[in-house]
Design a protein around this motif. Structure first.
Motif, PDB file in Angstrom:
ATOM      1  N   LEU A 359       0.808  -1.226   0.000  1.00 18.97           N
ATOM      2  CA  LEU A 359       0.000   0.000   0.000  1.00 18.97           C
ATOM      3  C   LEU A 359       0.839   1.273   0.000  1.00 18.97           C
ATOM      4  N   PRO A 360       1.875   1.383   0.843  1.00 19.31           N
ATOM      5  CA  PRO A 360       2.632   2.647   0.861  1.00 19.31           C
ATOM      6  C   PRO A 360       3.230   3.022  -0.494  1.00 19.31           C
ATOM      7  N   ARG A 361       3.493   2.043  -1.343  1.00 11.16           N
ATOM      8  CA  ARG A 361       4.117   2.330  -2.634  1.00 11.16           C
ATOM      9  C   ARG A 361       3.103   2.492  -3.758  1.00 11.16           C
ATOM     10  N   TYR A 362       2.056   1.655  -3.764  1.00  9.44           N
ATOM     11  CA  TYR A 362       1.141   1.636  -4.909  1.00  9.44           C
ATOM     12  C   TYR A 362      -0.278   2.085  -4.574  1.00  9.44           C
ATOM     13  N   GLY A 363      -0.588   2.324  -3.316  1.00  7.64           N
ATOM     14  CA  GLY A 363      -1.874   2.889  -2.936  1.00  7.64           C
ATOM     15  C   GLY A 363      -3.071   2.054  -3.315  1.00  7.64           C
ATOM     16  N   ALA A 364      -4.099   2.714  -3.888  1.00  7.41           N
ATOM     17  CA  ALA A 364      -5.371   2.056  -4.180  1.00  7.41           C
ATOM     18  C   ALA A 364      -5.211   0.911  -5.180  1.00  7.41           C
ATOM     19  N   LEU A 365      -4.256   1.016  -6.104  1.00 10.20           N
ATOM     20  CA  LEU A 365      -4.035  -0.074  -7.057  1.00 10.20           C
ATOM     21  C   LEU A 365      -3.586  -1.338  -6.339  1.00 10.20           C
ATOM     22  N   ALA A 366      -2.717  -1.179  -5.334  1.00 13.81           N
ATOM     23  CA  ALA A 366      -2.262  -2.335  -4.558  1.00 13.81           C
ATOM     24  C   ALA A 366      -3.423  -2.958  -3.790  1.00 13.81           C
ATOM     25  N   ALA A 367      -4.298  -2.126  -3.227  1.00 12.12           N
ATOM     26  CA  ALA A 367      -5.453  -2.655  -2.494  1.00 12.12           C
ATOM     27  C   ALA A 367      -6.344  -3.478  -3.421  1.00 12.12           C
ATOM     28  N   SER A 368      -6.514  -3.017  -4.654  1.00 10.55           N
ATOM     29  CA  SER A 368      -7.346  -3.738  -5.618  1.00 10.55           C
ATOM     30  C   SER A 368      -6.717  -5.075  -5.994  1.00 10.55           C
ATOM     31  N   VAL A 369      -5.403  -5.068  -6.258  1.00  8.24           N
ATOM     32  CA  VAL A 369      -4.709  -6.311  -6.608  1.00  8.24           C
ATOM     33  C   VAL A 369      -4.725  -7.280  -5.431  1.00  8.24           C
ATOM     34  N   ASN A 370      -4.514  -6.760  -4.215  1.00  7.37           N
ATOM     35  CA  ASN A 370      -4.527  -7.625  -3.028  1.00  7.37           C
ATOM     36  C   ASN A 370      -5.887  -8.289  -2.841  1.00  7.37           C
ATOM     37  N   THR A 371      -6.957  -7.538  -3.087  1.00  5.67           N
ATOM     38  CA  THR A 371      -8.304  -8.104  -2.992  1.00  5.67           C
ATOM     39  C   THR A 371      -8.484  -9.245  -3.978  1.00  5.67           C
ATOM     40  N   LEU A 372      -7.969  -9.056  -5.196  1.00  8.58           N
ATOM     41  CA  LEU A 372      -8.049 -10.098  -6.213  1.00  8.58           C
ATOM     42  C   LEU A 372      -7.249 -11.339  -5.806  1.00  8.58           C
ATOM     43  N   LEU A 373      -6.040 -11.141  -5.300  1.00  7.39           N
ATOM     44  CA  LEU A 373      -5.205 -12.272  -4.885  1.00  7.39           C
ATOM     45  C   LEU A 373      -5.861 -13.067  -3.759  1.00  7.39           C
ATOM     46  N   CYS A 374      -6.493 -12.366  -2.832  1.00 10.81           N
ATOM     47  CA  CYS A 374      -7.169 -13.052  -1.724  1.00 10.81           C
ATOM     48  C   CYS A 374      -8.387 -13.824  -2.214  1.00 10.81           C
ATOM     49  N   ALA A 375      -9.091 -13.278  -3.213  1.00 12.95           N
ATOM     50  CA  ALA A 375     -10.224 -14.006  -3.798  1.00 12.95           C
ATOM     51  C   ALA A 375      -9.752 -15.294  -4.459  1.00 12.95           C
ATOM     52  N   LEU A 376      -8.617 -15.232  -5.153  1.00  9.65           N
ATOM     53  CA  LEU A 376      -8.052 -16.438  -5.761  1.00  9.65           C
ATOM     54  C   LEU A 376      -7.643 -17.451  -4.692  1.00  9.65           C
ATOM     55  N   PHE A 377      -7.078 -16.953  -3.594  1.00  9.78           N
ATOM     56  CA  PHE A 377      -6.643 -17.822  -2.499  1.00  9.78           C
ATOM     57  C   PHE A 377      -7.819 -18.608  -1.922  1.00  9.78           C
ATOM     58  N   VAL A 378      -8.917 -17.912  -1.583  1.00  9.08           N
ATOM     59  CA  VAL A 378     -10.051 -18.612  -0.972  1.00  9.08           C
ATOM     60  C   VAL A 378     -10.760 -19.501  -1.984  1.00  9.08           C
ATOM     61  N   SER A 379     -10.766 -19.108  -3.245  1.00 11.19           N
ATOM     62  CA  SER A 379     -11.447 -19.915  -4.265  1.00 11.19           C
ATOM     63  C   SER A 379     -10.738 -21.247  -4.469  1.00 11.19           C
ATOM     64  N   ILE A 380      -9.410 -21.214  -4.511  1.00  8.53           N
ATOM     65  CA  ILE A 380      -8.660 -22.471  -4.600  1.00  8.53           C
ATOM     66  C   ILE A 380      -8.939 -23.335  -3.377  1.00  8.53           C
ATOM     67  N   GLY A 381      -9.030 -22.684  -2.219  1.00  5.00           N
ATOM     68  CA  GLY A 381      -9.363 -23.420  -0.996  1.00  5.00           C
ATOM     69  C   GLY A 381     -10.747 -24.039  -1.053  1.00  5.00           C
ATOM     70  N   TYR A 382     -11.725 -23.304  -1.615  1.00  8.18           N
ATOM     71  CA  TYR A 382     -13.077 -23.852  -1.742  1.00  8.18           C
ATOM     72  C   TYR A 382     -13.069 -25.116  -2.611  1.00  8.18           C
ATOM     73  N   LEU A 383     -12.369 -25.044  -3.730  1.00  4.01           N
ATOM     74  CA  LEU A 383     -12.326 -26.203  -4.627  1.00  4.01           C
ATOM     75  C   LEU A 383     -11.703 -27.412  -3.932  1.00  4.01           C
ATOM     76  N   TRP A 384     -10.632 -27.180  -3.210  1.00  2.00           N
ATOM     77  CA  TRP A 384      -9.955 -28.267  -2.507  1.00  2.00           C
ATOM     78  C   TRP A 384     -10.873 -28.879  -1.455  1.00  2.00           C
ATOM     79  N   LEU A 385     -11.587 -28.033  -0.712  1.00  2.00           N
ATOM     80  CA  LEU A 385     -12.485 -28.524   0.339  1.00  2.00           C
ATOM     81  C   LEU A 385     -13.673 -29.281  -0.251  1.00  2.00           C
ATOM     82  N   VAL A 386     -14.220 -28.788  -1.351  1.00  2.00           N
ATOM     83  CA  VAL A 386     -15.337 -29.488  -1.990  1.00  2.00           C
ATOM     84  C   VAL A 386     -14.892 -30.864  -2.442  1.00  2.00           C
ATOM     85  N   ARG A 387     -13.704 -30.937  -2.968  1.00  2.00           N
ATOM     86  CA  ARG A 387     -13.184 -32.216  -3.458  1.00  2.00           C
ATOM     87  C   ARG A 387     -12.913 -33.179  -2.307  1.00  2.00           C
TER      88      ARG A 387
END
Length: 456
Positions: A359-387
């Motif tokens: 955040l200190p370097r990239y501001g709002a763009l970093a927050a947006s990318v971080n949100t996307l990365l966390c969504a990918l993280f939990v989604s992979i976890g959902y697939l693994w748990l369903v399986r």
């Protein structure tokens, strides 16, 4: 009311300016995190218990009402204390207290509405659910001619919340009679113990959704928090589709808990119902998202460009949820709440860690990318748990078809932008093309449509 409020809030942000609105956004984010857990899950517990047992309300309400009042006072003090620790002082700290008090009163209002829901008074509850927003909308529109400031906006929100609370409290008293407050500690201990799982879930989801805006304002600037908030507002509005549809599948999945074949069919059907509409919305935003900021007359081209880029990154996050949120619904409906909660907690830890670094370097763009990365993280976890846990096969073929459809739709938008270069015409033509793509990729078939028509 939600679409109308998105438009009005865009106007509020434009009139207040990014610095003032960023400050308001950050204060709201911190108070929302604390307010989301302020009732310690008692609202959900009461709705569930009253619906199952009509005697619960007269027995426990005399304890619940004063208990809620004490919890509100305690969490308001906690909010102000947290605000002081975060560095807020003077007038800003006072604004935080006013915003916090309004949110806590809103939580109390939701608690009282739980009694209406449990007694199946859904029409009355529906009217009350929009009363606060409708009144606030009128107050904001009334303030525009005389000048909208941060103080006036916070004051208008406080008036709307207080009026709604008074109306609801009077209505509940008229319907069920006045309640004599009688705080019984044995009842209070039972209520708090039984409601704690709900409180934990509320805290996790409150943190996950709001921590970015607060951290942006504290680590970078109010302006960066405002850019992110302007983009996230549209995400929040579009995600309402998911939060409307997924509870329907939650009930269906729960009903078919012991029938894996039925759950399988529901998942494969639900995958398309949940994902298809959002594919079109996400493709439109990726190619024409800047048009959603038409109300920002006082922002520079650089500011509008930054908000538009944040919006497009965040809508890739929406796309991820469109594909994989239904797997979370399947898991929670089949008693897998604990591993899902651990996944969300892991996502929060990842988000906070990435925010501190980027955040200190990239501001709002970093927050947006971080949100996307966390969504990918939990989604992979959902697939693994369903399986591993749910024992339901993942519809890889359907996912592939949906992915292909999205790719073809993006190609259509790209071509139309080169040939037409007028967003409304592009959207209409792409909509017709999307219908053809759905048939072409066999996501929708003529045979299915014939079956639906015969049933109707």
């Amino acid at each position: 009311m939600k679409p109308g409020w998105v438009v009005v809030e865009n106007l509020v942000q434009d009139r207040l300016g990014h610095a003032a609105f960023g400050t308001f956004t950050a204060l709201s984010a911190w108070t929302l995190i604390i307010a989301s857990v302020s009732d310690l899950g008692t609202t959900q517990l009461m709705t569930k218990r009253v619906a199952a047992n009509a005697d619960f309300l007269p027995e426990y309400f005399p304890t619940l009402l004063p208990l809620k009042g004490w919890l509100m006072a305690g969490f308001l003090a906690l909010m102000v204390g947290v605000g002081a620790v975060l560095g807020y002082q003077g007038h800003v700290l006072l604004l935080l207290a006013l915003i916090g008090a309004g949110l806590l009163l809103t939580q109390y209002t939701l608690f009282l509405r739980g009694a209406l829901q449990a007694h199946q008074r859904f029409n009355t509850d529906a009217v009350l659910s929009i009363l606060e927003k409708a009144l606030l909308l009128l107050l904001v529109l009334g303030l525009l001619p005389i000048g909208l400031t941060l103080n006036r906006y916070v004051g208008a929100r406080s008036v709307a919340v207080l009026f709604t609370f008074v109306v609801l409290y009077g209505l509940v008293s008229r319907l069920y009679g006045r309640v004599r407050y009688r705080l019984r500690w044995d009842h209070a201990r039972t209520l708090l113990r039984d409601s704690m799982p709900f409180a934990l879930i509320a805290l996790l989801y409150g943190l996950n959704e709001r921590v970015d805006m607060g951290m942006l304002e504290r680590l970078v600037s109010p302006q960066e928090a405002s850019y992110y908030a302007g983009a996230y507002r549209w995400v929040d509005a579009v995600m309402m589709y998911l939060w409307t549809v997924l509870p329907l599948f939650f009930a269906k999945f729960a009903l078919a808990t012991h029938n894996r074949e039925e759950q399988q069919e529901l998942l494969w059907f639900g995958q398309r119902v949940v994902t298809v509409p959002l594919l079109f919305v996400c493709a439109f935003v990726l190619f024409r998202g800047e048009v959603l900021f038409w109300q920002f007359k006082h922002s520079s081209p650089e500011e509008l460009g930054r908000m538009a880029l944040c919006l497009k990154i965040l809508f890739v996050n929406v796309l991820v949820h469109a594909f994989f949120a239904i797997y979370s619904t399947l898991l929670t409906s089949t008693s897998q709440e604990r591993p899902v909660s651990w996944l969300v907690a892991g996502s929060i830890a990842l988000n906070v860690g990435l925010n501190l670094v980027l955040l200190p370097r990239y501001g709002a763009l970093a927050a947006s990318v971080n949100t996307l990365l966390c969504a990918l993280f939990v989604s992979i976890g959902y697939l693994w748990l369903v399986r591993k846990r749910a024992g339901v096969a993942i519809p890889w073929r359907v996912l592939g078809q949906l992915g292909l459809a999205f790719g073809l739709l993006c190609g259509v938008f790209f071509g139309l932008r080169l040939l037409v270069d007028q967003w409304l015409i592009e959207a209409v033509l792409a909509g017709f093309a999307f219908v053809g793509i759905l048939f072409l990729t066999n996501i929708v078939s003529i045979a299915e449509l014939q079956k639906v028509l015969k049933r109707s």
